[in-house]
Design a protein around this motif. Sequence first.
Motif: not given
Length: 364
Positions: A184-211
């Motif tokens: 069950v998803q609890s009422g997590a705080s939405e004060q952070f920029p979700i889209q910016d965080l998604c783009d940031f971590q996807d960029r790092l994950l892509r670099g990590l997997m590609d080397g």
Amino acid sequence: MSHVEPWVIRPTPHSGELLSSYLVRISCAHGRSPRAFYRQFFPNNTCWKIDLDRNVSDCFLKELSSFSRVDGRVLKDMTLKSWMDNLAAYKDKLSRSNAAVTPWVNSLGVHKRASRKHALSFCPSCLKEKNFLRKEWRLSFVTVCSKHRKLLLDGCPNCDAPIAFLGQDSCWSSCSQCGHSLLVQSGASEQFPIQDLCDFQDRLLRGLMDGKVVFSEHDLSAHEFFSGIYSVLGAVKLRLKMLGKKICLSLKLGTVAPKRLEFARVNERIQQCVLLNKLIENWPSSFLAICNEIGLSQRAFGDLNSLPIWLRRSVGHLKPGESRIHRPYVCTVRRELRQIHKRKACDWRAERANLLLRKAGFQL
């Protein structure tokens, strides 16, 4: 091992699954607890006393491959070892393997076969769809579920206990401490920029997997990139800690936890990821602007020759910083005090008092 009978029930590993998750699923499929099940087949192995996903031995993987009939390379790819060469800021593999903490990998803090830290984040919606632990959830910069656009949790919504690998009777549908549902998803705080965080971590994950990473028009290896931004984050955090509550207008962020990224809770890691994203999003202009505003100099980065070339060039545009002024007068007093303590004459206390009074300007 010459010949072993394979397990009767052999679940298929999921894509992106963590090795420890796969081991727990196997034991649950046999109706046994992980501790009892693997004690029977690996009586001399101490796999649960360590961070299994980070430090598992090749010998254990070979034996596990014989029982599960899963290729050893697939099992090794389920561990964090395939990523550690790119993440660790160490010069050789020996230093990497002996390190207690790997940069960008949450510290599990194993003690008496139990995790003492909230090292594993999770998405309740993902667990509800497919009940297994994702490998990327052990990474410090992964704080958001890109699929469901929700912040990850790192503890039970009811009692805040971390996810346990041992003592699980039904994988991860409920908390091993209080029995509360983890789906069950609890009422997590939405004060952070979700889209910016998604783009940031996807960029790092892509670099990590590609080397490799294309960063600021430079083709960098993943190791160069991750070791560089780790140095940037560490230097800026230390400066913000020194400034205390002084407002930094460029960051537009509240207090950033000075705790090391690998030991921080998920909300603290989110703050640090937001900070790092602001530092590298328009490199090097945003980095230089923030550094100049908070008064960060080259001295904060230590020996510049140890930095990756791409970072060294940008740090070279910062102010050199002032060298510490060594006061020979104070050093002389300390030297004389050490000599008095070393001699330990019968009247050494009076001699020490006279020295301090004389240096303070009193006439004796």
